[in-house]
Design a protein around this motif. Sequence first.
Motif, PDB file in Angstrom:
ATOM      1  N   TRP A   1      25.797 -27.539  54.029  1.00  0.00           N
ATOM      2  CA  TRP A   1      25.039 -28.970  54.026  1.00  0.00           C
ATOM      3  C   TRP A   1      25.229 -29.656  52.785  1.00  0.00           C
ATOM      4  CZ3 TRP A   1      23.843 -32.957  57.254  1.00  0.00           C
ATOM      5  CH2 TRP A   1      22.842 -33.909  56.460  1.00  0.00           C
ATOM      6  N   SER A   2      25.475 -30.903  52.880  1.00  0.00           N
ATOM      7  CA  SER A   2      25.383 -31.763  51.629  1.00  0.00           C
ATOM      8  C   SER A   2      24.899 -32.940  52.011  1.00  0.00           C
ATOM      9  CB  SER A   2      26.953 -31.936  50.996  1.00  0.00           C
ATOM     10  OG  SER A   2      26.747 -32.977  50.349  1.00  0.00           O
ATOM     11  N   ARG A   3      24.016 -33.381  51.356  1.00  0.00           N
ATOM     12  CA  ARG A   3      23.449 -34.889  51.618  1.00  0.00           C
ATOM     13  C   ARG A   3      24.154 -35.902  50.927  1.00  0.00           C
ATOM     14  NH1 ARG A   3      17.905 -35.487  52.274  1.00  0.00           N
ATOM     15  NH2 ARG A   3      17.551 -33.673  51.695  1.00  0.00           N
ATOM     16  N   ASN A   4      25.021 -35.626  50.151  1.00  0.00           N
ATOM     17  CA  ASN A   4      25.977 -36.812  49.482  1.00  0.00           C
ATOM     18  C   ASN A   4      27.342 -36.878  50.336  1.00  0.00           C
ATOM     19  OD1 ASN A   4      23.869 -37.004  47.473  1.00  0.00           O
ATOM     20  ND2 ASN A   4      24.828 -35.127  46.506  1.00  0.00           N
ATOM     21  N   GLU A   5      27.901 -35.547  50.987  1.00  0.00           N
ATOM     22  CA  GLU A   5      29.236 -35.792  51.480  1.00  0.00           C
ATOM     23  C   GLU A   5      29.188 -35.452  52.847  1.00  0.00           C
ATOM     24  OE1 GLU A   5      33.237 -33.467  50.555  1.00  0.00           O
ATOM     25  OE2 GLU A   5      31.486 -32.727  49.749  1.00  0.00           O
ATOM     26  N   ASP A   6      29.890 -36.081  54.063  1.00  0.00           N
ATOM     27  CA  ASP A   6      29.862 -35.792  55.055  1.00  0.00           C
ATOM     28  C   ASP A   6      30.930 -34.787  55.542  1.00  0.00           C
ATOM     29  OD1 ASP A   6      29.871 -35.601  57.859  1.00  0.00           O
ATOM     30  OD2 ASP A   6      30.539 -37.548  58.299  1.00  0.00           O
ATOM     31  N   ARG A   7      30.307 -33.668  55.763  1.00  0.00           N
ATOM     32  CA  ARG A   7      31.184 -32.335  56.011  1.00  0.00           C
ATOM     33  C   ARG A   7      31.284 -32.051  57.474  1.00  0.00           C
ATOM     34  NH1 ARG A   7      28.959 -29.085  50.815  1.00  0.00           N
ATOM     35  NH2 ARG A   7      29.980 -30.287  49.009  1.00  0.00           N
ATOM     36  N   SER A   8      30.874 -32.993  58.364  1.00  0.00           N
ATOM     37  CA  SER A   8      30.736 -32.569  59.920  1.00  0.00           C
ATOM     38  C   SER A   8      32.023 -32.289  60.185  1.00  0.00           C
ATOM     39  CB  SER A   8      29.900 -33.826  60.349  1.00  0.00           C
ATOM     40  OG  SER A   8      30.473 -34.847  60.143  1.00  0.00           O
ATOM     41  N   HIS A   9      33.211 -32.742  59.827  1.00  0.00           N
ATOM     42  CA  HIS A   9      34.635 -32.351  60.347  1.00  0.00           C
ATOM     43  C   HIS A   9      34.901 -31.093  60.288  1.00  0.00           C
ATOM     44  CE1 HIS A   9      35.100 -33.501  56.239  1.00  0.00           C
ATOM     45  NE2 HIS A   9      36.415 -33.006  56.190  1.00  0.00           N
TER      46      HIS A   9
ATOM     47  N   TRP B   1      22.199 -26.801  57.204  1.00  0.00           N
ATOM     48  CA  TRP B   1      22.523 -27.566  58.116  1.00  0.00           C
ATOM     49  C   TRP B   1      21.161 -28.108  59.069  1.00  0.00           C
ATOM     50  CZ3 TRP B   1      27.654 -29.473  57.395  1.00  0.00           C
ATOM     51  CH2 TRP B   1      28.010 -30.748  58.030  1.00  0.00           C
ATOM     52  N   PRO B   2      20.844 -29.232  59.079  1.00  0.00           N
ATOM     53  CA  PRO B   2      19.656 -29.594  59.920  1.00  0.00           C
ATOM     54  C   PRO B   2      20.195 -29.415  61.532  1.00  0.00           C
ATOM     55  CG  PRO B   2      20.343 -31.660  58.616  1.00  0.00           C
ATOM     56  CD  PRO B   2      21.315 -30.543  58.569  1.00  0.00           C
ATOM     57  N   VAL B   3      19.143 -28.551  62.161  1.00  0.00           N
ATOM     58  CA  VAL B   3      19.323 -28.080  63.295  1.00  0.00           C
ATOM     59  C   VAL B   3      19.641 -28.985  64.386  1.00  0.00           C
ATOM     60  CG1 VAL B   3      16.863 -28.009  64.054  1.00  0.00           C
ATOM     61  CG2 VAL B   3      18.317 -26.174  64.837  1.00  0.00           C
ATOM     62  N   ASP B   4      19.197 -30.079  64.411  1.00  0.00           N
ATOM     63  CA  ASP B   4      19.779 -30.989  65.542  1.00  0.00           C
ATOM     64  C   ASP B   4      21.155 -31.335  65.408  1.00  0.00           C
ATOM     65  OD1 ASP B   4      17.635 -31.435  67.432  1.00  0.00           O
ATOM     66  OD2 ASP B   4      16.335 -32.315  66.002  1.00  0.00           O
ATOM     67  N   ASP B   5      21.102 -31.804  64.218  1.00  0.00           N
ATOM     68  CA  ASP B   5      22.784 -32.269  63.945  1.00  0.00           C
ATOM     69  C   ASP B   5      23.981 -31.021  64.185  1.00  0.00           C
ATOM     70  OD1 ASP B   5      24.293 -34.657  63.350  1.00  0.00           O
ATOM     71  OD2 ASP B   5      25.102 -33.136  61.931  1.00  0.00           O
ATOM     72  N   ALA B   6      23.352 -29.889  64.039  1.00  0.00           N
ATOM     73  CA  ALA B   6      24.233 -28.647  63.856  1.00  0.00           C
ATOM     74  C   ALA B   6      24.367 -28.243  65.399  1.00  0.00           C
ATOM     75  CB  ALA B   6      23.473 -27.506  63.158  1.00  0.00           C
TER      76      ALA B   6
END
Length: 171
Positions: free
Chosen positions: A87-95, A128-133
């Motif tokens: 998980w990163s606060r600064n970079e969207d790694r969701s892909h 990673w925050p559980v709801d978004d995961a």
Amino acid sequence: MTALDIAHGDITTIAVDAIVNAANSSLLGGGGVDGAIHSAGGPEVLEACRELRATQLPDGLTPGRAVATTAGRLPARWVIHTVGPVWSRNEDRSHILEAAYRNSLLVAHDLGARTVSFPLISAGIYGWPVDDAALRAVTALRGTQTSVETVVLVGYDLAAVDALRRAVAQA
Ligand code: ADP
């Protein structure tokens, strides 16, 4: 269409054809679900991972990719190892997180697995925050068409199970 079920507890106790492991890039074992899978699967799983490192994956497994080994003593036939992003606060790694689910399911399809279980990838040590995961898991799995009949998403604790239920209702 693939059915999406939710289960609560230790993923190593659930009988499926293939169990997905939230591994790290080294593939040589770690904590969390990785440790539980290696411990339940026994030395055959680690031996198969070492073999992969010595042959196809000298630099390890890149986040988002997936690869299968034997499941050793587990009830499953295969372990599909994948690596989620930290998980990163600064970079969207969701892909990358969604790719880990998608590629694991595609490996399961190629193996001919009919039932596959997944832990909440990246939602432990990788922060990673559980709801978004949970939302990424459901979105990626629903968006991938395969011959897998049933996917079981496993929440280790009740907070994870609740997050998965909300994600299934929302996605
Ligand atoms: P990551 O490094 O990808 O975050 P972790 O193993 O630390 O991987 O955590 C991923 C998720 O797996 C977390 O939600 C954690 O609570 C859960 N988990 C840990 N052990 C187990 C287990 N035995 N069965 C199912 N889920 C587990």
